[in-house]
Design a protein around this motif. Structure first.
Motif, PDB file in Angstrom:
ATOM      1  N   GLU A  19       0.945   0.690   1.493  1.00 48.25           N
ATOM      2  CA  GLU A  19       0.638   0.462   2.907  1.00 48.25           C
ATOM      3  C   GLU A  19      -0.692   1.089   3.309  1.00 48.25           C
ATOM      4  O   GLU A  19      -1.460   0.505   4.070  1.00 48.25           O
ATOM      5  N   LEU A  20      -0.980   2.275   2.778  1.00 51.23           N
ATOM      6  CA  LEU A  20      -2.207   2.985   3.143  1.00 51.23           C
ATOM      7  C   LEU A  20      -3.392   2.641   2.243  1.00 51.23           C
ATOM      8  O   LEU A  20      -4.526   2.988   2.557  1.00 51.23           O
ATOM      9  N   VAL A  54       4.603   8.884   7.641  1.00 52.66           N
ATOM     10  CA  VAL A  54       3.653   7.785   7.362  1.00 52.66           C
ATOM     11  C   VAL A  54       2.518   7.814   8.377  1.00 52.66           C
ATOM     12  O   VAL A  54       1.346   7.662   8.019  1.00 52.66           O
ATOM     13  N   GLU A  55       2.843   8.041   9.642  1.00 56.18           N
ATOM     14  CA  GLU A  55       1.799   8.113  10.667  1.00 56.18           C
ATOM     15  C   GLU A  55       0.879   9.305  10.430  1.00 56.18           C
ATOM     16  O   GLU A  55      -0.332   9.203  10.614  1.00 56.18           O
ATOM     17  N   ARG A  58      -1.382   8.393   7.645  1.00 56.10           N
ATOM     18  CA  ARG A  58      -2.387   7.440   8.138  1.00 56.10           C
ATOM     19  C   ARG A  58      -3.494   8.204   8.885  1.00 56.10           C
ATOM     20  O   ARG A  58      -4.679   7.925   8.725  1.00 56.10           O
ATOM     21  N   CYS A  59      -3.108   9.202   9.650  1.00 56.16           N
ATOM     22  CA  CYS A  59      -4.057  10.025  10.385  1.00 56.16           C
ATOM     23  C   CYS A  59      -4.939  10.824   9.418  1.00 56.16           C
ATOM     24  O   CYS A  59      -6.153  10.902   9.587  1.00 56.16           O
ATOM     25  N   LYS A  61      -5.608  10.085   6.332  1.00 59.67           N
ATOM     26  CA  LYS A  61      -6.507   9.141   5.667  1.00 59.67           C
ATOM     27  C   LYS A  61      -7.697   8.832   6.566  1.00 59.67           C
ATOM     28  O   LYS A  61      -8.843   8.785   6.107  1.00 59.67           O
ATOM     29  N   ASP A  62      -7.441   8.646   7.848  1.00 61.55           N
ATOM     30  CA  ASP A  62      -8.518   8.372   8.796  1.00 61.55           C
ATOM     31  C   ASP A  62      -9.493   9.546   8.866  1.00 61.55           C
ATOM     32  O   ASP A  62     -10.711   9.355   8.843  1.00 61.55           O
TER      33      ASP A  62
END
Length: 130
Positions: A19-20, A54-55, A58-59, A61-62
């Motif tokens: 997903e990421l 997961v959020e 995602r953060c 990774k950002d």
């Protein structure tokens, strides 16, 4: 492989990595650098990530890939701003909203799951006997 799971479902490390768009080894490495990442671990060390995990990933990774911060910089950003500011205060509630809207009691959910498992078992037995 695309699996249609509800937003509230736990995900394996492979699903989250897919997903990421990062490797599973990257997620395991991030776990060592960011104490906030705490997937549920089952026997044998198999990881299951909650929607909030997961959020958070995602953060992270950002912060690392888009904002181009170092690991230390990302750690400081998370510490200074806080998790709630980065991923939202009500994220957990949002993920479970679709389940609540379906208004399924725990008993109904168990019955549906048992029926699905019986159907799968039946299909497997038919495939083996074919």
């Amino acid at each position: 492989m695309v699996v249609n799971k509800s937003k509230a479902a736990f995900r394996t490390i492979a699903e989250v990595a897919d997903e990421l768009g990062v490797g599973t080894h990257v997620l395991r490495f991030w776990e060592t650098k960011f104490s906030q990442i705490r997937p549920m671990k089952r026997s044998g060390g198999r990881r299951y990530y909650r929607p909030d995990d997961v959020e958070l990933l995602r953060c992270i990774k950002d912060l690392l890939y888009v904002r181009r911060l170092t690991i230390e910089g990302a750690q400081k950003e998370i510490k200074n701003r806080g998790l709630k500011a980065l991923i939202g205060e009500t994220i957990q509630n949002d993920f479970f909203a679709d389940v609540a809207e379906e208004n399924l009691s725990g008993e109904n959910l168990l019955q549906e799951t048992a029926t699905e498992l019986r159907d799968i078992r039946s299909e497997l037995l038919q495939a083996l006997n074919a």
